[in-house]
Scaffold this motif. Structure first.
Motif, short mmCIF file in Angstrom:
data_model
loop_
_atom_site.label_atom_id
_atom_site.label_comp_id
_atom_site.label_asym_id
_atom_site.label_seq_id
_atom_site.Cartn_x
_atom_site.Cartn_y
_atom_site.Cartn_z
N GLU A 359 0.81 -1.21 0.00
CA GLU A 359 0.00 0.00 0.00
C GLU A 359 0.85 1.27 0.00
OE1 GLU A 359 1.33 -0.35 4.12
OE2 GLU A 359 0.71 -1.74 2.56
N VAL A 360 2.14 1.14 0.20
CA VAL A 360 3.02 2.31 0.33
C VAL A 360 3.47 2.78 -1.05
CG1 VAL A 360 5.24 3.11 1.20
CG2 VAL A 360 3.82 1.64 2.62
N ASP A 361 3.44 4.09 -1.25
CA ASP A 361 3.98 4.69 -2.47
C ASP A 361 5.46 5.00 -2.24
OD1 ASP A 361 1.53 4.63 -3.80
OD2 ASP A 361 0.90 6.53 -2.90
N PHE A 362 6.31 4.31 -2.97
CA PHE A 362 7.74 4.46 -2.77
C PHE A 362 8.28 5.62 -3.62
CE2 PHE A 362 6.82 0.10 -1.63
CZ PHE A 362 7.49 -0.03 -0.44
N PRO A 363 9.29 6.31 -3.11
CA PRO A 363 9.85 7.46 -3.84
C PRO A 363 10.67 7.01 -5.04
CG PRO A 363 11.15 7.03 -1.88
CD PRO A 363 9.96 6.09 -1.81
N SER A 364 10.97 7.97 -5.90
CA SER A 364 11.82 7.68 -7.05
C SER A 364 13.29 7.73 -6.62
CB SER A 364 11.56 8.70 -8.15
OG SER A 364 11.98 9.99 -7.73
N MET A 365 14.17 7.53 -7.60
CA MET A 365 15.60 7.58 -7.32
C MET A 365 16.14 9.01 -7.35
SD MET A 365 17.11 4.29 -9.42
CE MET A 365 18.75 5.00 -9.35
N ARG A 366 15.27 9.97 -7.59
CA ARG A 366 15.74 11.35 -7.76
C ARG A 366 16.52 11.87 -6.56
NH1 ARG A 366 11.27 15.49 -9.56
NH2 ARG A 366 11.28 13.98 -11.29
N PRO A 367 16.06 11.65 -5.31
CA PRO A 367 16.84 12.17 -4.17
C PRO A 367 18.26 11.62 -4.11
CG PRO A 367 14.63 11.56 -3.46
CD PRO A 367 14.78 11.05 -4.85
N ALA A 368 18.42 10.32 -4.34
CA ALA A 368 19.76 9.73 -4.31
C ALA A 368 20.61 10.24 -5.45
CB ALA A 368 19.66 8.20 -4.35
N LEU A 369 20.00 10.42 -6.62
CA LEU A 369 20.76 10.95 -7.77
C LEU A 369 21.19 12.39 -7.51
CD1 LEU A 369 18.66 9.52 -10.76
CD2 LEU A 369 20.82 8.66 -9.83
N LEU A 370 20.33 13.16 -6.89
CA LEU A 370 20.71 14.54 -6.56
C LEU A 370 21.84 14.57 -5.54
CD1 LEU A 370 17.20 16.27 -6.35
CD2 LEU A 370 18.92 16.50 -8.16
N LEU A 371 21.79 13.62 -4.57
CA LEU A 371 22.87 13.55 -3.59
C LEU A 371 24.18 13.17 -4.27
CD1 LEU A 371 23.80 13.61 -0.64
CD2 LEU A 371 23.14 11.20 -0.46
N GLY A 372 24.14 12.20 -5.18
CA GLY A 372 25.34 11.82 -5.91
C GLY A 372 25.86 12.96 -6.77
N LEU A 373 24.93 13.71 -7.38
CA LEU A 373 25.33 14.86 -8.19
C LEU A 373 25.97 15.93 -7.34
CD1 LEU A 373 25.24 15.90 -11.10
CD2 LEU A 373 23.04 16.97 -10.57
N LEU A 374 25.43 16.13 -6.14
CA LEU A 374 26.03 17.11 -5.22
C LEU A 374 27.45 16.70 -4.85
CD1 LEU A 374 25.81 19.57 -3.33
CD2 LEU A 374 24.81 18.04 -1.62
N LEU A 375 27.63 15.41 -4.56
CA LEU A 375 28.97 14.91 -4.24
C LEU A 375 29.91 15.10 -5.42
CD1 LEU A 375 30.62 13.47 -2.05
CD2 LEU A 375 29.89 11.29 -3.03
N LEU A 376 29.41 14.86 -6.63
CA LEU A 376 30.20 15.06 -7.84
C LEU A 376 30.65 16.51 -7.96
CD1 LEU A 376 31.16 14.56 -10.83
CD2 LEU A 376 28.78 14.92 -11.50
N VAL A 377 29.74 17.45 -7.74
CA VAL A 377 30.05 18.87 -7.87
C VAL A 377 31.08 19.29 -6.83
CG1 VAL A 377 29.11 21.20 -7.66
CG2 VAL A 377 27.84 19.45 -8.92
N VAL A 378 30.88 18.85 -5.58
CA VAL A 378 31.80 19.24 -4.51
C VAL A 378 33.21 18.72 -4.79
CG1 VAL A 378 32.34 18.91 -2.06
CG2 VAL A 378 29.99 19.42 -2.76
N VAL A 379 33.31 17.43 -5.14
CA VAL A 379 34.63 16.84 -5.42
C VAL A 379 35.29 17.53 -6.61
CG1 VAL A 379 35.81 14.74 -6.17
CG2 VAL A 379 34.06 14.61 -4.39
N THR A 380 34.49 17.81 -7.66
CA THR A 380 35.05 18.45 -8.85
C THR A 380 35.55 19.85 -8.54
OG1 THR A 380 33.54 17.18 -10.26
CG2 THR A 380 34.55 19.14 -11.21
N ILE A 381 34.80 20.61 -7.74
CA ILE A 381 35.25 21.96 -7.38
C ILE A 381 36.58 21.91 -6.63
CG2 ILE A 381 34.72 23.92 -5.87
CD1 ILE A 381 31.79 23.58 -6.61
N PHE A 382 36.68 20.99 -5.68
CA PHE A 382 37.95 20.85 -4.96
C PHE A 382 39.09 20.45 -5.91
CE2 PHE A 382 35.39 20.66 -1.05
CZ PHE A 382 36.17 21.46 -0.21
N ASN A 383 38.80 19.58 -6.87
CA ASN A 383 39.81 19.18 -7.85
C ASN A 383 40.27 20.38 -8.66
OD1 ASN A 383 39.78 16.50 -7.08
ND2 ASN A 383 38.26 15.90 -8.59
N PHE A 384 39.30 21.17 -9.12
CA PHE A 384 39.63 22.34 -9.93
C PHE A 384 40.52 23.30 -9.15
CE2 PHE A 384 36.59 22.88 -13.70
CZ PHE A 384 36.58 21.52 -13.94
#
Length: 398
Positions: A359-384
């Motif tokens: 009966e539960v409506d499960f969320p999409s993968m969007r929150p996890a993908l956004l978290l991964g994208l945030l990690l990507l941006v942070v790591v890339t900025i530090f690399n730059f």
């Protein structure tokens, strides 16, 4: 720019960059999986019961409280019910009425019999059941009985029987697919009824029927039997009231529903997910250092040539950009691979969770993908920033 790329290609160490990709992939995947799993599982614990509000508490006596060697049961006495009713936190009170007769029932789906066993019916006053009255009524002439099943029944069916026998999974909206035949015998009478499942409750461990049917059937099949209530249903002003909790403890009462257990499970789930995500972040940070070490080695090997490029007119930004683009490309590859692996893994565990709580409506993968994208941006900025500073240091050293 092409000169810098030529220099870069000369000293690239494939094993070093593969090590970064693998380490960063593991770290990012763990972070994304931990967060996604938390988002998928939490609705199961937070799902509200559709038939009983949260301020309706189900009470029973703690095992051993009120029970002696003489065999005295854990039933509530009238004095105890009156005392509970007089408490300031109590809004309303009722009790569970149990069937005093024998009954057997068969349950099936699409003509396939699932259960053929003796069952146990209970009822509570209609005011405690949040169901439209037209659905929660019994008419003797119709021979049809509305029933609410424990959600554990349907979880066992979805998780085990349905998968093993290629039958459809049942959710609240498909409760009408369940066929229930009820056979009652007592007081020299035998009758059969048709059960109509109107839904499932996570707060009940017995089959609930309308109070009208329970009173009628007890009078018809067991007129001489009368037992004291062993469970009470209480409407309270605030389920979290400390006075209520203290009263239950002082009198040896306990909550039949598993709200407290859910809270404990949810707490430990949060701790576990937090720990897993912390491990993933540590691995990601270590992979960041692996990448920086690899790029630093590249820059160090080409320091003399890079210095010459700076002397002939290349800016520090132009000189650093190929290394920055290399780190960005590797981070994007890691993010894409982590998202793909997460999609595959989620496809494995999500059907199990859905079977437990359809009966539960499960969320999409969007929150996890956004978290991964945030990690990507942070790591890339530090690399730059790190690469730019390294190239700038070469120029200043000159």
């Amino acid at each position: 720019m092409s000169l810098v790329w030529k220099l870069l290609r000369q000293h690239i160490s494939i094993p070093q960059f593969l090590g970064f990709v693998l380490a960063n992939l593991i770290g990012m995947f763990i972070v994304m999986l931990g967060y996604q799993f938390y988002c998928d599982v939490m609705p199961v614990f937070n799902a509200e019961d559709s038939f009983m509000r949260k301020d309706f508490l189900i009470l029973s006596k703690r095992i051993g409280a009120g029970t002696t060697l003489s065999g005295r049961s854990n039933a509530f006495l009238q004095t105890e019910i009156s005392d509970l009713s007089d408490q300031e936190f109590t809004e309303n009170i009722g009790f569970f009425t149990c069937a005093e007769y024998k009954l057997d029932a068969t349950m099936g789906i699409q003509g396939k019999r699932l259960i053929n066993s003796e069952l146990f019916f209970e009822s509570v006053p209609d005011r405690f059941v949040d169901v439209p009255l037209e659905q929660w009524k019994f008419n003797e002439s119709s021979r049809e009985v509305p029933i609410i099943l424990p959600r554990s029944y349907i979880a066992m069916y979805n998780f085990g029987f349905a998968q093993a026998h290629d039958l459809p999974q049942i959710s609240d909206g498909l409760s009408s697919l369940i066929d229930v035949d009820i056979f009652i015998h007592g007081n020299g009478k035998k009758d059969d009824f048709k059960g109509r499942v109107i839904g499932f409750s996570s707060r009940l461990n017995a089959i609930l029927v309308p109070e009208a049917f329970m009173n009628w059937s007890n009078e018809r099949y067991a007129p001489e039997e009368k037992s004291d209530p062993k469970r009470l249903i209480v409407e309270v002003k605030n389920p979290g009231d400390e006075k209520l909790q203290q009263y239950l403890e002082d009198n040896g009462y306990e909550l039949d529903d598993d709200d407290l257990q859910k809270e404990k499970t949810t707490y430990f789930l949060r701790m576990l997910v937090g720990l897993v995500m912390a491990i993933g972040l540590v691995i990601s940070i270590l992979s960041f250092y692996i990448l920086m070490l690899s790029i630093y080695l590249l820059v160090q090997k080409n320091s003399e040539k890079l210095e010459n490029l700076l002397l002939i007119g290349y800016s520090t930004s132009q000189t650093a950009r190929p290394y920055q683009l290399l780190s960005l490309g590797l981070n994007i590859v890691v993010f894409i691979l982590a998202a793909i692996i997460l999609w595959v893994v989620r496809g494995r565990y999500l059907p199990v969770v859905e079977a437990l709580s359809p009966e539960v409506d499960f969320p999409s993968m969007r929150p996890a993908l956004l978290l991964g994208l945030l990690l990507l941006v942070v790591v890339t900025i530090f690399n730059f920033i790190a690469v730019r500073r390294k190239v700038t240091n070469i120029w200043h050293r000159r």
